[in-house]
Motif scaffolding. Structure first.
Motif, PDB file in Angstrom:
ATOM      1  N   ALA A  27     -29.200  43.676 -28.437  1.00 39.94           N
ATOM      2  CA  ALA A  27     -27.914  43.990 -28.850  1.00 39.94           C
ATOM      3  C   ALA A  27     -26.928  43.698 -27.899  1.00 39.94           C
ATOM      4  O   ALA A  27     -26.806  43.291 -26.643  1.00 39.94           O
ATOM      5  N   VAL A  28     -25.710  43.685 -28.355  1.00 36.79           N
ATOM      6  CA  VAL A  28     -24.408  43.104 -27.525  1.00 36.79           C
ATOM      7  C   VAL A  28     -23.533  44.172 -27.273  1.00 36.79           C
ATOM      8  O   VAL A  28     -23.010  45.007 -28.439  1.00 36.79           O
ATOM      9  N   HIS A 107     -25.374  41.151 -22.962  1.00 37.98           N
ATOM     10  CA  HIS A 107     -26.571  41.040 -23.835  1.00 37.98           C
ATOM     11  C   HIS A 107     -27.758  41.976 -23.147  1.00 37.98           C
ATOM     12  O   HIS A 107     -28.299  41.717 -22.199  1.00 37.98           O
ATOM     13  N   LYS A 143     -21.300  45.688 -30.143  1.00 40.37           N
ATOM     14  CA  LYS A 143     -20.786  44.659 -31.225  1.00 40.37           C
ATOM     15  C   LYS A 143     -21.958  44.785 -32.190  1.00 40.37           C
ATOM     16  O   LYS A 143     -23.019  44.614 -31.965  1.00 40.37           O
TER      17      LYS A 143
ATOM     18  N   ILE B 164     -23.149  32.085 -21.354  1.00 40.05           N
ATOM     19  CA  ILE B 164     -23.683  33.343 -21.249  1.00 40.05           C
ATOM     20  C   ILE B 164     -24.625  33.070 -19.666  1.00 40.05           C
ATOM     21  O   ILE B 164     -25.481  32.160 -19.804  1.00 40.05           O
ATOM     22  N   TYR B 186     -33.667  34.957 -31.835  1.00 36.13           N
ATOM     23  CA  TYR B 186     -32.399  35.021 -30.982  1.00 36.13           C
ATOM     24  C   TYR B 186     -32.508  33.924 -30.308  1.00 36.13           C
ATOM     25  O   TYR B 186     -33.796  33.156 -29.923  1.00 36.13           O
ATOM     26  N   LEU B 673     -29.723  35.076 -22.785  1.00 35.55           N
ATOM     27  CA  LEU B 673     -30.164  35.506 -24.382  1.00 35.55           C
ATOM     28  C   LEU B 673     -28.658  35.556 -24.881  1.00 35.55           C
ATOM     29  O   LEU B 673     -27.811  36.315 -24.247  1.00 35.55           O
ATOM     30  N   ASP B 674     -28.623  35.060 -26.088  1.00 35.01           N
ATOM     31  CA  ASP B 674     -27.514  35.367 -26.909  1.00 35.01           C
ATOM     32  C   ASP B 674     -28.140  36.485 -28.125  1.00 35.01           C
ATOM     33  O   ASP B 674     -28.784  36.130 -29.055  1.00 35.01           O
ATOM     34  N   ALA B 675     -27.622  37.519 -27.780  1.00 34.16           N
ATOM     35  CA  ALA B 675     -28.001  38.914 -28.791  1.00 34.16           C
ATOM     36  C   ALA B 675     -27.118  39.065 -29.883  1.00 34.16           C
ATOM     37  O   ALA B 675     -27.185  39.765 -30.738  1.00 34.16           O
ATOM     38  N   SER B 676     -26.253  38.341 -30.018  1.00 35.03           N
ATOM     39  CA  SER B 676     -25.231  38.356 -31.007  1.00 35.03           C
ATOM     40  C   SER B 676     -25.503  38.286 -32.498  1.00 35.03           C
ATOM     41  O   SER B 676     -24.700  38.417 -33.167  1.00 35.03           O
TER      42      SER B 676
END
Lengths: 146, 705
Positions: A27-28, A107, A143, B164, B186, B673-676
């Motif tokens: 999650a962010v 993150h 988010k 990031i 991800y 990591l891009d968790a978006s």
């Protein structure tokens, strides 16, 4: 009896498959600083999850151009899953953000299914471009995944 | 389940592919599946294949009380990261390569290097631009080199305009999280260290047509020898030979086909006459701080822009010419500073953690007036397949020069090794005209063939009966393309005795970790003989160095300067023209601005004590790189000891140091990591980045078919 054994085997198999494929959720969480009418040139905040369920994995830069570079953090604190974020800019006042702005995003991994972090934020410092300390508010929001 | 899905994607991928994108090449698919040779392991992550011991670790919770005990953190750095370029570089748009007469797209488009040298410290930003030219999602895996003494302490992944910053974690935990994130779709990047000079970059879930930039920053100290500073940027990992029965190395396999080496990791090489679309750009700024008298770059075509008046140039801007952008050899830029201005230089840095320093200590000039003792010179030539052609010719040229310039009081020996080791004489050979003629004939007859059983060369050289009346210098001439470096260093450590080892790295992209390690453990020095260098000149420099006695049993007396945790712990012998770099901690305020340091040691049979002139450390010489460099030195020292520590405490200390200073080590890894958002579908196919064999190295003698 044979039927029951079959069901037990099936349940065990499903449980086994669930176990080996179990994984954390990601999650962010967005970090906001509100400097009101003052131009924000520098900040230092300390953030941690009071529930201890979130593991901070990466730090993203913020929204205003002045804080788009991902902020630096304290390497010692991060080992305790506490992040101390800091950034400062030497831009002219008019290029610095005012009001409530997203300065960073965290993150994170939440290994336990259904667990919810409870973030605590402590502002350690905030200043304007001429080095004057200012009072700011900081907050963290989840988010939604895109 | 995951594996099944990937298999289905693979079966359907070509049919689904839009016309303007390439399907995953068969070579890449097969390369990925080739671990087992059947589509049963396809769902497994490459890292799991490489490291089956990877497992989840317990998360450590943090209490409020713990959090409150953290020390106050002072901001020590500012400024943004250099932005990546948005435009395509000329010639890289297609990112194509030809494999077996077919064009195959590659997911690594470009590497951009921006280096800044101040004094003898270098800060280097490397940006790797990954793009997915395929119709399906991929994971890119890139085996690449960095300097063996580099402290990697920044890692930023850029997805679109979002940057990031990665965090260093214990390696197993980072690998576990990366695998999880990859499986869930991800975008993530993982950087691991396989050797001090070999790294693996993995980038998961790169969507078709998308680009992801990875920026790395590292610091290192420059080498200095005989008046010249040397900045090196390695560009490619040379193919390593792993002896039979050794399973901890890096294999060398063709980029196309099913071959696997059986090692935990493989580097994939392009066949001859093929090249990757991956190119490299490099910009270097040098601020010497003193007048630069001369400079050269023999490895690449560069443009150099000196700054300031011609008589007092201290600043250079160097850029790699676009026509010389194939990353298949080390970039080496050398510059010579005004001789009279060289002094032992102390650079310091202070922050909330305390004081850090680095000291480049020059040998006392008094050594140059002392005469040397007779020598026993042992030349050990690597005649394995990777040395075929120009590298072996260069090594022979250097030894030929040495044979013709030895002193009549000296003795010598020639040893060559490949699958086994052979020697010219059964005992040390006297320097006579007849013996030299015979040795030269023998040297010319040597051919390259077979594997690199360096251990045989080490044993032959060090077990050879020693003449106690002479100092023994063993000169290894090799490219160092082996996977069992630790075994070699351990053998040298155990057999060295009174000998000294001088390693000569021969070729365009040598294994500097091994060569530096051999010289360090062998208490000698290292030199590099490039394909465009003059072998006689390099050997002549070595002769000049050993024509004066070294300062041995070296000790430093710090006076009022309160130094601690100084690395290396055991000081090497000091040879004329070869300074030693020390890094340590110090108590801020101790010693003043010009600390008085004394050096003591044994030279020419007597004990000497010499004051060291230390240049004043001005504010401009404070460097934020020092904590990372100090931590890197400490980790290296601990890891050297770790094979002899059954408690594994030194390993744990090394890992903790790396975590405390956020630097890469064998046991830590950078994870971003891009968790978006999740990319669509499960993890993509793994595509290893194909590498060129280094310039001058033959594919047919080094890559396992």
């Amino acid at each position: 009896m044979k039927y029951i054994r079959g069901v037990i085997c099936w349940v065990l198999l499903v449980a086994f498959v669930e176990t080996i494929t179990a994984h954390g959720a990601f999650a962010v969480y967005e970090v906001y600083v509100d400097s009101g009418s003052k131009a924000l040139a520098a900040y230092q905040v300390r953030i941690w999850d009071e529930e201890g369920v979130a593991k901070i994995l990466s730090v993203e830069g913020g929204e205003p151009p002045a804080f788009q570079a991902p902020p630096f953090f304290d390497p010692k604190a991060i080992q305790k899953n506490v992040i101390k974020l800091a950034a400062f800019r030497v831009d002219a006042s008019e290029q610095l953000p005012r009001g409530k702005v997203r300065v960073a995003s965290l993150h994170v991994e939440i290994p336990e299914s259904g667990a919810r972090p409870r973030w605590r934020v402590v502002i350690e410092a905030a200043a304007t471009a001429d080095g004057r300390k200012i009072a700011v508010r900081a907050s963290v929001f989840k988010k939604d995944e895109e | 389940m995951c594996g099944l899905t990937v298999a289905v994607i693979l079966l359907c991928g070509c049919a689904k592919a839009p016309k303007n994108r390439s399907p995953i090449p068969e070579e890449s698919r097969r390369g990925y599946f080739s671990d087992s040779g059947r589509p049963g392991s396809e769902g497994r992550n490459l890292r799991e294949l490489l490291h089956p011991e990877v497992g989840a670790r317990e998360r450590t919770g943090v209490s409020f009380a713990e959090a409150m005990t953290d020390e106050l953190w002072v901001i020590s750095r500012a400024g943004g990261d250099s932005g990546a370029r948005d435009d395509q570089y000329p010639g890289t748009g297609a990112m194509m390569t030809k494999v077996q007469n077919r064009e195959v797209p590659l997911p690594l488009a470009h590497t951009q290097v921006k280096a800044n040298v101040s004094g003898y410290l270098a800060s280097v930003d490397v940006t790797q631009q990954f793009e997915n030219p395929f119709a399906e999602k991929i994971e890119a895996v890139y085996v690449f080199p960095l300097p063996e003494n580099g402290a990697v302490n920044e890692f930023v992944m850029q997805v679109g305009a979002r940057r990031i910053r990665g965090i260093v974690r214990e390696r197993r935990e980072a690998e576990r999280i990366y695998t999880d994130a990859k499986r869930q779709g991800y975008t993530a990047a993982l950087l691991t260290q396989e050797r001090p000079n070999i790294f693996i970059q993995s980038v998961a879930n790169i969507e078709p047509g998308k680009r992801i930039d990875i920026s790395i920053r590292y610091y290192h100290t420059l080498a200095y020898a005989d008046g010249w500073y040397e900045f090196v940027f390695p560009m490619v990992v040379g193919p390593r030979f792993n002896p039979p029965g050794f399973h901890g190395g890096i294999g060398a396999v063709p980029a196309s086909g099913l071959a696997r080496s059986g090692q935990p990791m493989d580097a994939h090489y392009l066949a001859p006459e093929t090249r990757s679309g991956h190119d490299i750009g490099l910009e270097l700024e040098v601020n010497a701080g003193v007048r630069i008298e001369d400079y050269e770059c023999k490895t690449h075509a560069v443009t150099v822009r000196p700054k300031g008046a011609e008589a007092s140039v201290e600043h250079l801007e160097v850029s790699l010419n676009p026509g010389d952008s194939i990353p298949n050899k080390d970039f080496v830029f050398r510059y010579r500073v005004a001789g009279g201005t060289i002094k032992t230089g102390l650079i310091t840095h202070q922050d909330h953690r305390g004081g850090f320093f680095t000291l480049m200590m020059y040998p006392p000039a008094a050594l140059e007036t002392l005469e040397r003792r007779p020598m026993e010179l042992v030349f050990v030539l690597d005649c394995s397949g990777s040395m075929a052609g120009r590298p072996l010719a260069q090594a022979k040229a250097a030894v030929r020069w040495a044979l013709r310039h030895m002193d009549a009081r000296d003795t010598f020996q020639l040893i060559n090794f490949s699958a086994d080791a052979r020697q010219f004489g059964s005992r040390p050979v006297a320097v006579t005209a007849e013996n030299i003629r015979r040795a030269l004939r023998h040297l010319e007859s040597l051919q390259s063939e077979g594997g690199t059983m360096m251990i045989e060369g080490v044993k032959a050289a060090l077990d050879f009966p020693h003449d106690p009346a002479r100092l023994r210098f063993i000169c290894f001439l090799t490219d160092g393309f082996i996977g069992n470096e630790t075994e070699i260093l351990r053998e040298i450590h155990g057999r060295l005795g009174d000998s000294r080892i001088f390693s000569f790295g021969v070729g365009s992209s040598v294994n500097r970790f091994l060569l530096e390690g051999m010289a360090k453990v062998g208490r000698g020095a290292v030199a590099y003989l490039g394909l465009n260098d003059n072998g006689g000149q390099i050997m002549g420099d070595f002769f000049e160095r050993v024509s004066h006695p070294a300062l041995t049993e070296v000790e430093i007396h710090w006076g009022g300067f309160k130094a601690s945790d100084v690395f290396p712990k055991r000081l090497p012998d000091l040879f004329v023209g070869r300074p030693v770099i020390l890094t340590g901690r110090f108590e801020p305020g101790s010693g003043g601005k010009t600390p008085v340091i004394e050096l003591s040691g044994r030279a020419g049979g007597s004990r000497v004590r010499i004051p060291v002139s230390v240049r004043e450390s001005g504010a401009e010489e404070s460097s934020p790189a020092l904590p990372s460099l100090w931590a890197r030195s400490k980790v290296a020292e601990l890891l050297e000891k770790s094979p002899y520590d059954p408690s594994r405490r030194t390993m744990a200390q090394a890992r903790q140091t790396a975590l405390d200073y956020q630097i890469l080590s064998p046991d830590t890894a950078f994870l971003a990591l891009d968790a978006s958002r999740r990319t669509v579908g499960e993890s993509g196919v793994t595509v290893p980045i194909a590498l060129p064999v280094p310039e001058g190295v033959r594919y047919d003698t080094t890559v396992s078919e």
